[in-house]
Structures are given as C-alpha cells and as structure tokens.
Design a protein around this motif. Structure first.
Motif, short mmCIF file in Angstrom:
data_model
loop_
_atom_site.label_atom_id
_atom_site.label_comp_id
_atom_site.label_asym_id
_atom_site.label_seq_id
_atom_site.Cartn_x
_atom_site.Cartn_y
_atom_site.Cartn_z
N GLN A 215 0.94 -1.33 0.04
CA GLN A 215 0.00 -0.01 0.03
C GLN A 215 0.97 1.29 -0.01
OE1 GLN A 215 -0.48 -2.91 1.89
NE2 GLN A 215 -2.14 -2.34 3.39
N ILE B 278 2.22 1.74 -3.54
CA ILE B 278 1.03 2.54 -4.37
C ILE B 278 1.29 4.02 -4.04
CG2 ILE B 278 -1.23 2.93 -4.83
CD1 ILE B 278 -1.47 -0.14 -3.87
N SER C 80 -3.31 5.48 -1.73
CA SER C 80 -3.20 4.13 -2.34
C SER C 80 -4.54 3.77 -2.90
CB SER C 80 -3.06 3.02 -1.27
OG SER C 80 -4.20 3.12 -0.48
#
Length: 277
Positions: free
Chosen positions: A101, A104, A213
C-alpha cells in the motif's frame, strides 16, 4: 538463493522459475520467504513464484551502512526489485507487512498488474501490537540485542503479545529459528532492523498514504482472518472498499499469518482470483 543488487544492498531471493505468470511474495518483520512455503508448493507448477528476503530483520546479508531502510524507502524498493529483475505484469502478494500500500502511494506500480493483500498493516496500524515493543526497545542502547536473544526461547516466541499472537497454530521451530537467527547473531542486521522499526511516520502521513493508495486501478484480492486480533478484520473490509476493483475473502480459524494457518484456503482464493482477472 539467488541475489540481486539494489540501491540499498544485496537482496537474496528464491525463484521457482518457469514461464508462468509471476507472483512476488512479501513477508513481514523478522521473517523470510518460508512464510509462504505451503502456498508456493501448490502454485509453483503453474506460476513463477519469486520470494525476496526483504531487509526487515530476517535477512542474512546486511544492507549498506548508509542505506535508507525507512518504511517509505523499503516500500518503493519493491518497484526497484521488480524492475531490476525485468519483470512485468507482476502479481504482488503480501502478508503482515504493509509495504504494497505504501508503494502505491509513493512509488512506481507500472509493472504491478494485480495485488493480493492478506492480513497486513494498513491505515494507522503501523507497527501492529507485536512489533511495538521492538520499536520501543530499539531506541534504547542494547535493547534490540536483548530482545532478539529472548526470542531464542519458545515461551517468548509463542507469547500472545509477540509472534504467538500472529498465528493460531505454532510455526515450526526450525522455521522460526531461520526467521530470528540473522538479527540474533548479526549486529549489522540488527542495525538494519533498528533503522526500519524506528522509521514509522506520524498518523497524518499514514492516513495520507492510505488515501493515495485508492488510486490503484488494478484488481486486488483482500484476504483476512475473522479471528485476527493483530490486524483488525475491519481493516480488511475498509481496504476492499478503498480499491476500485477489490474482492474480499474472509477466512475463519486463522490469525494474521494466513499462509501458515490456512494455506489451502488461501491458495484456493488466490487461484480463483488469478483465473478471473
């Protein structure tokens, strides 16, 4: 084990090889790729499984002395690892550690086509309860050394306030020996671990990363244990709502280390997800 040189140092990894679609598996604090051994044993005939030993305390080769091993740096490093190996259309699978995450939010995901998030750090749950004592003692001279020495004892390993709270079934002694040996015996590995556990940013930053994210557009499989007390099941449900193309699978009778507690059920969910996306 094969090795690859990244900006922070030498990373060891296992590669099952073959022409099949690539899955890169990520592990958590003071662990290595053996966490995924049961899942990989089932998938390796159909998928190329790559398991890097991330510098989270279970790594045997210390990183460069000046390496940035903060949470954000190690997350972005995932993209560097994938690029250096020349991989594309990668499925990224993680357990315990929440690096995917953070990647991202802060890094390049152009080579990541799918994600599998199983019972991981998310939102403000960095670090989760078992890792918080390590983060605290790491700031005290000699504290991390003493903590890792204590991990030689089975009673400490299986304590509900330590790794015992992460798996419903006991991880085999020889596996845990491999996880803890590097940080127990090597001062440079403890140095690397200390860098990481003392690097977690404030909650506002974590919330910003979580919101960012949501921009990931690829398919996401979220798998969580309904009995997990370390990674709240509510976080799994929130993640499934966060991503535009997410599927949620909840499993009973398991804690955080789903690849250890429920490998057959997890593998079935992974196969179903990959065959449908």
């Amino acid at each position: 084990m094969e090795t690859v040189e990244l900006s922070v140092g030498t990373i060891e990894y296992e590669d099952t090889g073959g022409p099949g679609p690539v899955i890169v598996f990520l592990h958590g604090l003071t662990m290595d790729g053996t966490l995924w051994r049961h899942v990989v044993a089932d998938l390796r005939d159909d998928y190329r499984c790559i398991l890097p030993t991330w510098p989270l305390g279970g790594h045997r080769i210390p990183m460069k002395p000046d390496a940035d091993l903060s949470l954000s740096s190690l997350a972005v490093l995932i993209g560097e690892f994938v690029e250096r190996l020349g991989l594309t259309q990668v499925t990224l699978a993680q357990n315990d550690w929440g690096g995917a995450q953070v990647l991202i939010a802060n890094g390049d995901t152009s080579r990541i086509s799918r994600m599998i998030i199983t019972a991981s750090e998310a939102f403000e749950n960095y670090p989760p309860p078992p890792a918080r004592p390590i983060a605290a003692v790491a700031r005290i001279p000699g504290g991390l050394f003493l903590t890792m020495q204590a991990m030689r004892l089975r009673a400490m390993r299986r304590s509900p306030r330590a790794w015992g709270g992460m798996s419903k079934r006991a991880v085999p002694t020889e596996v845990m020996d491999g996880w803890f040996r590097p940080a127990t015996e090597n001062a440079q590995v403890r140095r690397d671990l200390r860098k990481y556990v003392t690097s977690v940013p404030d909650r506002d930053t974590l919330r910003t990363w979580a919101a960012a994210s949501a921009g990931y557009q690829g398919p996401v499989l979220v798998v969580w244990g309904t009995e997990d007390r370390v990674m709240p099941v509510e976080h799994g449900r929130r993640l499934a709502q966060l991503f535009p193309r997410a599927e949620l699978v909840e499993l009973a009778d398991c804690y955080t280390l789903i690849p250890e507690d429920s490998p057959r059920e997890l593998t079935s969910a992974i196969r179903g997800f990959l065959s449908s996306t």
